[in-house]
Enzyme design. Structure first.
Site, PDB file in Angstrom:
ATOM      1  N   ASN A  13      33.507  -0.984  45.541  1.00 51.15           N
ATOM      2  CA  ASN A  13      34.681  -1.111  44.275  1.00 51.15           C
ATOM      3  C   ASN A  13      34.964   0.184  43.450  1.00 51.15           C
ATOM      4  O   ASN A  13      36.526  -0.071  43.563  1.00 51.15           O
ATOM      5  CB  ASN A  13      34.078  -2.433  43.089  1.00 51.15           C
ATOM      6  CG  ASN A  13      34.240  -3.662  44.266  1.00 51.15           C
ATOM      7  OD1 ASN A  13      35.042  -4.301  44.177  1.00 51.15           O
ATOM      8  ND2 ASN A  13      32.933  -3.995  43.884  1.00 51.15           N
ATOM      9  N   LEU A  88      21.926  -3.714  31.722  1.00 48.82           N
ATOM     10  CA  LEU A  88      22.542  -4.527  30.418  1.00 48.82           C
ATOM     11  C   LEU A  88      22.586  -3.439  29.566  1.00 48.82           C
ATOM     12  O   LEU A  88      22.748  -2.188  29.162  1.00 48.82           O
ATOM     13  CB  LEU A  88      21.115  -5.282  29.474  1.00 48.82           C
ATOM     14  CG  LEU A  88      22.015  -5.871  28.279  1.00 48.82           C
ATOM     15  CD1 LEU A  88      23.103  -7.186  29.002  1.00 48.82           C
ATOM     16  CD2 LEU A  88      21.016  -6.578  27.476  1.00 48.82           C
ATOM     17  N   HIS A 105      32.179  -9.956  38.189  1.00 44.31           N
ATOM     18  CA  HIS A 105      30.513 -11.189  38.654  1.00 44.31           C
ATOM     19  C   HIS A 105      31.453 -12.122  40.465  1.00 44.31           C
ATOM     20  O   HIS A 105      32.599 -11.912  40.564  1.00 44.31           O
ATOM     21  CB  HIS A 105      30.554 -12.198  38.568  1.00 44.31           C
ATOM     22  CG  HIS A 105      29.473 -12.073  38.761  1.00 44.31           C
ATOM     23  ND1 HIS A 105      27.921 -12.277  38.570  1.00 44.31           N
ATOM     24  CD2 HIS A 105      28.780 -13.294  39.216  1.00 44.31           C
ATOM     25  CE1 HIS A 105      27.096 -12.509  38.662  1.00 44.31           C
ATOM     26  NE2 HIS A 105      27.590 -13.362  39.322  1.00 44.31           N
TER      27      HIS A 105
END
Ligand code: GRF
Length: 187
Positions: A13, A88, A105
């Site tokens: 990506n 995170l 996602h």
């Protein structure tokens, strides 16, 4: 708009986004930094080959100091896009970039999200449940995994014979086609 990409792995990506914006300066988005939490991530070499500065994070520094903010400031970063980044995001970073951190996602959230739902796990679960479609979700990042507001979703119809690998491939193609467009919209 100056964009920082955060990655943990291959960075397909990230590569698609860098290539798009380097080839289309009229889009008005410049990738100014690629941040990785893994020193051996393939994405680091990919970015260096494209003259994008890179930075490797250490877990402790990332969570317990705000030194990263100085780096992001140094490069005048306006927007952060997580692209396969598995840690995170700590509260100080979310607070410093309110609604300016995106994540992608590989499923249609809120389904197949949350801790442990990444990579092949997602596509295996989709397959195991016999879903007839999957897709992608691009969302803002808050302090919980996969729970910020959705910015964009796109779905792909699945065939009953699709293996998890095949689903992964189709979903990734959808990611590559859409992530840069959504980023450009936020300019
Ligand atoms: C993508 O499927 C993305 O949705 C997820 O991690 C994967 C990253 O792939 N968050 P790549 O490193 O961009 O190839």
């Amino acid at each position: 708009m100056k964009l920082a990409l955060f990655v943990s792995g291959t960075g397909s990506n990230a590569r698609t986004i860098i290539d798009r914006f380097q080839a289309h300066p009229e889009d008005g988005v410049e990738v100014v930094l690629l941040v990785s939490n893994k020193a051996n991530a393939g994405a680091l070499l990919m970015a260096a080959e494209r003259n994008v500065p890179t930075l490797v994070l250490k877990r402790d520094g990332f969570n317990n100091s705000e030194a990263l903010l100085d780096d992001l400031k140094h490069f005048n970063v306006d927007l952060i896009a997580l692209a396969g980044f598995l840690w995170l995001v700590p509260a100080y970073l979310v607070r410093a970039f309110p609604n300016r951190i995106l994540n992608i996602h590989p499923a249609l959230l809120p389904d197949y999200g949350g801790k442990g739902m990444y990579g092949a796990n997602v596509h295996r679960a989709v397959k195991a449940n016999g879903e007839t479609e999957s897709g992608i979700t691009i969302h803002y990042v808050n302090e919980k995994y996969d729970e910020g507001n959705t910015v964009f979703q796109a779905a792909v119809r699945l065939d009953p014979e699709d293996t998890p690998e095949k689903i992964a491939e189709r979903v990734l193609r959808l990611e590559h086609a859409n992530y840069w467009r959504v980023i450009r919209r936020l300019r």
